[in-house]
Design an enzyme around this catalytic site. Structure first.
Site, PDB file in Angstrom:
ATOM      1  N   LYS A 174       0.842  -1.207   0.000  1.00  0.00           N
ATOM      2  CA  LYS A 174       0.000   0.000   0.000  1.00  0.00           C
ATOM      3  C   LYS A 174       0.878   1.258   0.000  1.00  0.00           C
ATOM      4  O   LYS A 174       1.603   1.507   0.957  1.00  0.00           O
ATOM      5  CB  LYS A 174      -0.902   0.059   1.242  1.00  0.00           C
ATOM      6  CG  LYS A 174      -1.922   1.180   1.112  1.00  0.00           C
ATOM      7  CD  LYS A 174      -2.577   1.546   2.429  1.00  0.00           C
ATOM      8  CE  LYS A 174      -2.014   2.788   3.062  1.00  0.00           C
ATOM      9  NZ  LYS A 174      -2.083   4.019   2.277  1.00  0.00           N
ATOM     10  N   GLU A 177      -1.500   7.463   0.252  1.00  0.00           N
ATOM     11  CA  GLU A 177      -2.577   7.961  -0.621  1.00  0.00           C
ATOM     12  C   GLU A 177      -2.180   9.269  -1.296  1.00  0.00           C
ATOM     13  O   GLU A 177      -2.764   9.670  -2.297  1.00  0.00           O
ATOM     14  CB  GLU A 177      -3.870   8.126   0.175  1.00  0.00           C
ATOM     15  CG  GLU A 177      -3.729   9.059   1.354  1.00  0.00           C
ATOM     16  CD  GLU A 177      -4.936   9.027   2.292  1.00  0.00           C
ATOM     17  OE1 GLU A 177      -5.999   8.584   1.859  1.00  0.00           O
ATOM     18  OE2 GLU A 177      -4.791   9.443   3.444  1.00  0.00           O
ATOM     19  N   GLY A 227       6.664   4.974   8.600  1.00  0.00           N
ATOM     20  CA  GLY A 227       5.786   6.135   8.735  1.00  0.00           C
ATOM     21  C   GLY A 227       5.904   6.713  10.128  1.00  0.00           C
ATOM     22  O   GLY A 227       6.925   6.545  10.805  1.00  0.00           O
ATOM     23  N   GLY A 228       4.849   7.383  10.563  1.00  0.00           N
ATOM     24  CA  GLY A 228       4.891   8.068  11.849  1.00  0.00           C
ATOM     25  C   GLY A 228       4.769   7.125  13.041  1.00  0.00           C
ATOM     26  O   GLY A 228       4.226   6.025  12.925  1.00  0.00           O
ATOM     27  N   THR A 231       1.134   6.159  14.073  1.00  0.00           N
ATOM     28  CA  THR A 231       0.584   5.105  13.223  1.00  0.00           C
ATOM     29  C   THR A 231       1.232   3.765  13.556  1.00  0.00           C
ATOM     30  O   THR A 231       0.550   2.727  13.602  1.00  0.00           O
ATOM     31  CB  THR A 231       0.825   5.424  11.732  1.00  0.00           C
ATOM     32  OG1 THR A 231       0.473   6.771  11.482  1.00  0.00           O
ATOM     33  CG2 THR A 231       0.004   4.516  10.838  1.00  0.00           C
ATOM     34  N   GLY A 232       2.529   3.785  13.797  1.00  0.00           N
ATOM     35  CA  GLY A 232       3.241   2.549  14.138  1.00  0.00           C
ATOM     36  C   GLY A 232       2.634   1.872  15.355  1.00  0.00           C
ATOM     37  O   GLY A 232       2.468   0.648  15.400  1.00  0.00           O
ATOM     38  N   GLU A 249       9.554   1.117  10.889  1.00  0.00           N
ATOM     39  CA  GLU A 249      10.578   2.170  10.762  1.00  0.00           C
ATOM     40  C   GLU A 249       9.842   3.489  10.936  1.00  0.00           C
ATOM     41  O   GLU A 249       9.066   3.899  10.078  1.00  0.00           O
ATOM     42  CB  GLU A 249      11.243   2.074   9.388  1.00  0.00           C
ATOM     43  CG  GLU A 249      12.620   2.705   9.373  1.00  0.00           C
ATOM     44  CD  GLU A 249      12.590   4.151   8.957  1.00  0.00           C
ATOM     45  OE1 GLU A 249      12.579   5.019   9.867  1.00  0.00           O
ATOM     46  OE2 GLU A 249      12.575   4.448   7.769  1.00  0.00           O
ATOM     47  N   CYS A 283      13.069  10.860   7.637  1.00  0.00           N
ATOM     48  CA  CYS A 283      12.940  10.347   9.007  1.00  0.00           C
ATOM     49  C   CYS A 283      14.238  10.528   9.789  1.00  0.00           C
ATOM     50  O   CYS A 283      14.214  10.759  10.983  1.00  0.00           O
ATOM     51  CB  CYS A 283      12.490   8.893   9.001  1.00  0.00           C
ATOM     52  SG  CYS A 283      13.535   7.832   7.997  1.00  0.00           S
ATOM     53  N   GLU A 384       8.803  15.484  16.133  1.00  0.00           N
ATOM     54  CA  GLU A 384       9.235  15.438  14.734  1.00  0.00           C
ATOM     55  C   GLU A 384       8.374  16.398  13.912  1.00  0.00           C
ATOM     56  O   GLU A 384       7.160  16.251  13.850  1.00  0.00           O
ATOM     57  CB  GLU A 384       9.080  14.013  14.197  1.00  0.00           C
ATOM     58  CG  GLU A 384       9.617  13.856  12.798  1.00  0.00           C
ATOM     59  CD  GLU A 384       9.483  12.432  12.278  1.00  0.00           C
ATOM     60  OE1 GLU A 384       8.420  11.825  12.479  1.00  0.00           O
ATOM     61  OE2 GLU A 384      10.446  11.940  11.672  1.00  0.00           O
TER      62      GLU A 384
HETATM   63  P1  NDP Z   1       1.573   8.024   8.481  1.00  0.00           P
HETATM   64  O1  NDP Z   1       2.306   7.228   9.471  1.00  0.00           O
HETATM   65  O2  NDP Z   1       0.219   8.531   8.819  1.00  0.00           O
HETATM   66  O3  NDP Z   1       1.428   7.229   7.089  1.00  0.00           O
HETATM   67  C1  NDP Z   1       2.359   6.292   6.585  1.00  0.00           C
HETATM   68  C2  NDP Z   1       1.582   5.187   5.876  1.00  0.00           C
HETATM   69  O4  NDP Z   1       0.757   4.486   6.817  1.00  0.00           O
HETATM   70  C3  NDP Z   1       0.642   5.709   4.806  1.00  0.00           C
HETATM   71  O5  NDP Z   1       0.591   4.789   3.737  1.00  0.00           O
HETATM   72  C4  NDP Z   1      -0.678   5.771   5.562  1.00  0.00           C
HETATM   73  O6  NDP Z   1      -1.809   5.752   4.746  1.00  0.00           O
HETATM   74  C5  NDP Z   1      -0.597   4.512   6.388  1.00  0.00           C
HETATM   75  N1  NDP Z   1      -1.474   4.529   7.553  1.00  0.00           N
HETATM   76  C6  NDP Z   1      -1.991   5.599   8.209  1.00  0.00           C
HETATM   77  N2  NDP Z   1      -2.762   5.200   9.246  1.00  0.00           N
HETATM   78  C7  NDP Z   1      -2.738   3.850   9.249  1.00  0.00           C
HETATM   79  C8  NDP Z   1      -3.327   2.842  10.074  1.00  0.00           C
HETATM   80  N3  NDP Z   1      -4.086   3.154  11.135  1.00  0.00           N
HETATM   81  N4  NDP Z   1      -3.094   1.544   9.802  1.00  0.00           N
HETATM   82  C9  NDP Z   1      -2.298   1.211   8.762  1.00  0.00           C
HETATM   83  N5  NDP Z   1      -1.724   2.107   7.927  1.00  0.00           N
HETATM   84  C10 NDP Z   1      -1.914   3.415   8.173  1.00  0.00           C
HETATM   85  O7  NDP Z   1       2.473   9.177   8.063  1.00  0.00           O
HETATM   86  P2  NDP Z   1       2.039  10.474   7.296  1.00  0.00           P
HETATM   87  O8  NDP Z   1       2.402  10.184   5.902  1.00  0.00           O
HETATM   88  O9  NDP Z   1       0.654  10.948   7.501  1.00  0.00           O
HETATM   89  O10 NDP Z   1       2.936  11.490   8.074  1.00  0.00           O
HETATM   90  C11 NDP Z   1       2.672  11.754   9.455  1.00  0.00           C
HETATM   91  C12 NDP Z   1       3.947  11.859  10.187  1.00  0.00           C
HETATM   92  O11 NDP Z   1       4.654  10.623  10.174  1.00  0.00           O
HETATM   93  C13 NDP Z   1       4.912  12.826   9.555  1.00  0.00           C
HETATM   94  O12 NDP Z   1       4.632  14.141   9.857  1.00  0.00           O
HETATM   95  C14 NDP Z   1       6.188  12.343  10.142  1.00  0.00           C
HETATM   96  O13 NDP Z   1       6.293  12.823  11.435  1.00  0.00           O
HETATM   97  C15 NDP Z   1       6.023  10.863  10.154  1.00  0.00           C
HETATM   98  N6  NDP Z   1       6.623  10.207   9.007  1.00  0.00           N
HETATM   99  C16 NDP Z   1       7.743   9.472   9.201  1.00  0.00           C
HETATM  100  C17 NDP Z   1       8.335   8.861   8.132  1.00  0.00           C
HETATM  101  C18 NDP Z   1       9.540   8.039   8.268  1.00  0.00           C
HETATM  102  O14 NDP Z   1      10.152   7.730   7.275  1.00  0.00           O
HETATM  103  N7  NDP Z   1       9.897   7.622   9.440  1.00  0.00           N
HETATM  104  C19 NDP Z   1       7.834   9.033   6.791  1.00  0.00           C
HETATM  105  C20 NDP Z   1       6.605   9.782   6.701  1.00  0.00           C
HETATM  106  C21 NDP Z   1       6.044  10.327   7.795  1.00  0.00           C
HETATM  107  P3  NDP Z   1      -2.393   7.081   4.071  1.00  0.00           P
HETATM  108  O15 NDP Z   1      -2.261   6.782   2.641  1.00  0.00           O
HETATM  109  O16 NDP Z   1      -3.822   7.187   4.526  1.00  0.00           O
HETATM  110  O17 NDP Z   1      -1.592   8.242   4.533  1.00  0.00           O
END
Ligand code: NDP
Length: 490
Positions: A174, A177, A227-228, A231-232, A249, A283, A384
């Site tokens: 996935k 979005e 991701g964030g 969410t993790g 990660e 990140c 962050e």
């Molecule tokens: P998210 O953690 O929200 O999103 C990362 C991915 O997870 C996207 O594909 C997202 O889908 C998906 N996701 C969101 N919620 C869920 C859930 N409940 N269950 C499963 N999958 C989910 O990051 P964002 O992109 O919104 O960014 C938010 C913050 O995260 C940033 O401001 C930053 O602080 C951090 N971040 C960290 C990163 C890293 O590399 N460590 C990279 C990006 C963000 P969707 O398509 O709906 O967004």
């Protein structure tokens, strides 16, 4: 207008609901693509296809060399289409072309690295008590759900897809979005390279529906997420239902420590690169600059002078050094953090505003921003921001530098600049972080493990460590003298 479909069981399909989502160019707010907006039903179909493909052995049981050949073919095709893919990535994510070109090259190299690993020896044998022989083999985990963010849309996808497929798993991927465009291209390439149907599936849609289904489904054996941290945490909870294997990660607030004896201009140069590359949406960004007291003022002065000269503009323009933030919503979040920093009493010495001059008014551009006179408890120091916002912290000695460096919930990365080799290593060894640099910042290699301590995650991407995450370990005990054990007399 680009039309993006999902790839499920070897077919290109629209969402069952027929819904689509508009994908926007962050440099000017224009819609560049319409992406199928999948939901739980679409995710379930993809998971079921991946399950069937895994059980059939159509991927895990073919000769290793054949699996490797598919991955090498994907690398070749990524390179053949590099220019187009880099352009699409810049259109969708906003980062400058020189960065997306590097991302595509890294993505091809990553597939090649894991293709090479497929045919190499693995496993172990043990000399245990005669007449037994014990051995250990690695096997694929099964169906892997792979979820990535928008900051490196193609590269984050590849960091997961390449090792997952190399290890013989089937996948449901996935993308974010916000940035699904290059994932569409990657799956076209995966299809052309001859990966059997059902092995690699892609479902687009929201994290709360598609992502959550991947994390919750009992038909998924592993979830690998970038991701964030918030969410993790929710993925960890959702994955608990069938005790899925998880690899996370997450975010960071990484310290870049500069001692007075460092090479001054080199340290300034890397401090800029550490925070402003990819608009700070990294990140592992060096988002906290720790400066030794005696050089603080001179260093900040030079940093501000150079940050003010960074050429901000649309990523497609060759002269651009820093592009827009990925979306309007993310820009608003970054601007709110800048306001918060001022309210908390940090002193703004550079930037701090949205850029609307020179035809940039429709895009999501934010000035390179630097705060000084910060204190450790400020939220802009602890949280962050994920944008072009640097906070500077001052330290008196080595012990204070280490204490400040480790003083956040995160533990992803960190750097040290000094010409004293022993001091560099002493400090690095005390950093509670998984990715570290001495007299440099940011370089990363497919060969080396990528991941964090503390709330920056669990497990590692890349290298042999990243491959091992996508495997289960099995011990096999062989009796070389086949006769009854005679444990029970009757
Ligand atoms: P998210 O953690 O929200 O999103 C990362 C991915 O997870 C996207 O594909 C997202 O889908 C998906 N996701 C969101 N919620 C869920 C859930 N409940 N269950 C499963 N999958 C989910 O990051 P964002 O992109 O919104 O960014 C938010 C913050 O995260 C940033 O401001 C930053 O602080 C951090 N971040 C960290 C990163 C890293 O590399 N460590 C990279 C990006 C963000 P969707 O398509 O709906 O967004």
């Amino acid at each position: 207008m680009i039309k993006l479909q999902m790839y499920v069981n070897g077919q290109w399909v629209d969402a069952k609901s027929g819904k689509t989502r508009e994908i926007v160019n962050p440099a000017n707010g224009e819609v560049i693509a319409l992406a199928a907006e999948g939901d739980v039903e679409d995710a379930r179909e993809a998971i079921s296809a991946a399950r069937d493909a895994f059980e059939s052995g159509v991927w895990s049981e073919i000769p290793a060399a054949q699996r490797a050949a598919c991955l090498f073919a994907i690398a070749d095709k990524l390179e053949q289409n590099a220019e187009e893919i880099a352009r699409l990535e810049t259109l969708d994510n906003g980062k400058p072309l020189r960065e997306t070109a590097a991302d595509v090259a890294d993505a091809a190299a990553c597939f090649r690295y894991y293709a090479g690993m497929v045919t190499k020896p693995d496993g172990q044998t043990y000399h245990v008590a005669d007449p037994m022989q014990a051995l250990v083999v690695r096997e694929p985990v099964g169906v892997c759900g792979l979820i990535v963010p928008w900051n490196y849309p193609l590269l984050m996808a590849v960091w997961k897809i390449a090792p997952a497929l190399a290890a013989g798993n089937t996948i449901v991927f996935k993308p974010s979005e916000v940035t699904p465009v290059t994932a569409g291209k990657l799956f076209e390439i995966i299809e052309e390279a001859g990966v059997p149907k059902g092995v690699a599936n892609m479902v687009m849609g929201a994290g709360l529906t598609v992502g959550n289904e991947l994390a919750e489904s009992h038909e998924v054996d592993m979830i690998s997420f970038t991701g964030g941290t918030v969410t993790g945490r929710s993925i960890m909870k959702a994955a608990a239902g069938n005790i899925k294997k998880i690899s996370l990660e997450l975010g960071g607030k990484s310290p870049n420590i500069v001692f007075a004896d460092a090479d001054f201009e080199t340290a300034v140069d890397y401090a800029l690169f550490a925070i402003f590359a990819n608009q700070g949406q990294v990140c592992s960004a060096g988002s906290r600059l720790l400066l030794e007291e005696s050089i603080h003022d001179r260093f900040v002065e030079r940093l501000v002078e150079r940050a003010g000269k960074i050429r901000v503009g649309p990523g497609l323009e060759p002269s651009t050094e820093m592009g827009p933030l990925v979306s309007e919503a993310h820009m608003e979040k970054v601007l709110r953090y800048i306001e918060l920093g001022k309210q908390e009493g940090a002193r703004l010495v550079c930037g701090g505003r949205r850029i609307t001059a020179n035809g940039l008014e429709k895009g999501y551009f934010v000035e390179p921003t630097i705060f000084v006179d910060t204190t450790p408890e400020m939220r802009v120091v602890q949280e962050e921001i994920f944008g072009p916002v640097l906070v500077v912290q001052k330290f008196k000695d080595e012990a204070e530098a280490v204490r400040l460096a480790n003083d956040t919930a995160y533990g992803l990365a960190g750097g040290v600049f000094t010409n004293d080799g022993a001091k560099a290593l002493r400090v690095i060894k005390k950093l509670r972080a998984g990715i570290t640099w001495i007299n440099t910042y940011h370089p990363t290699y497919n060969e080396a493990p990528w991941g964090g301590y503390k709330q920056s995650g669990i497990g590692r991407n890349l290298g042999t460590f990243g491959f091992d995450e996508f495997t289960e370990v099995k011990q096999i005990n062989i009796n070389l003298q086949v006769e009854p054990i005679g444990w029970f007399e009757g």
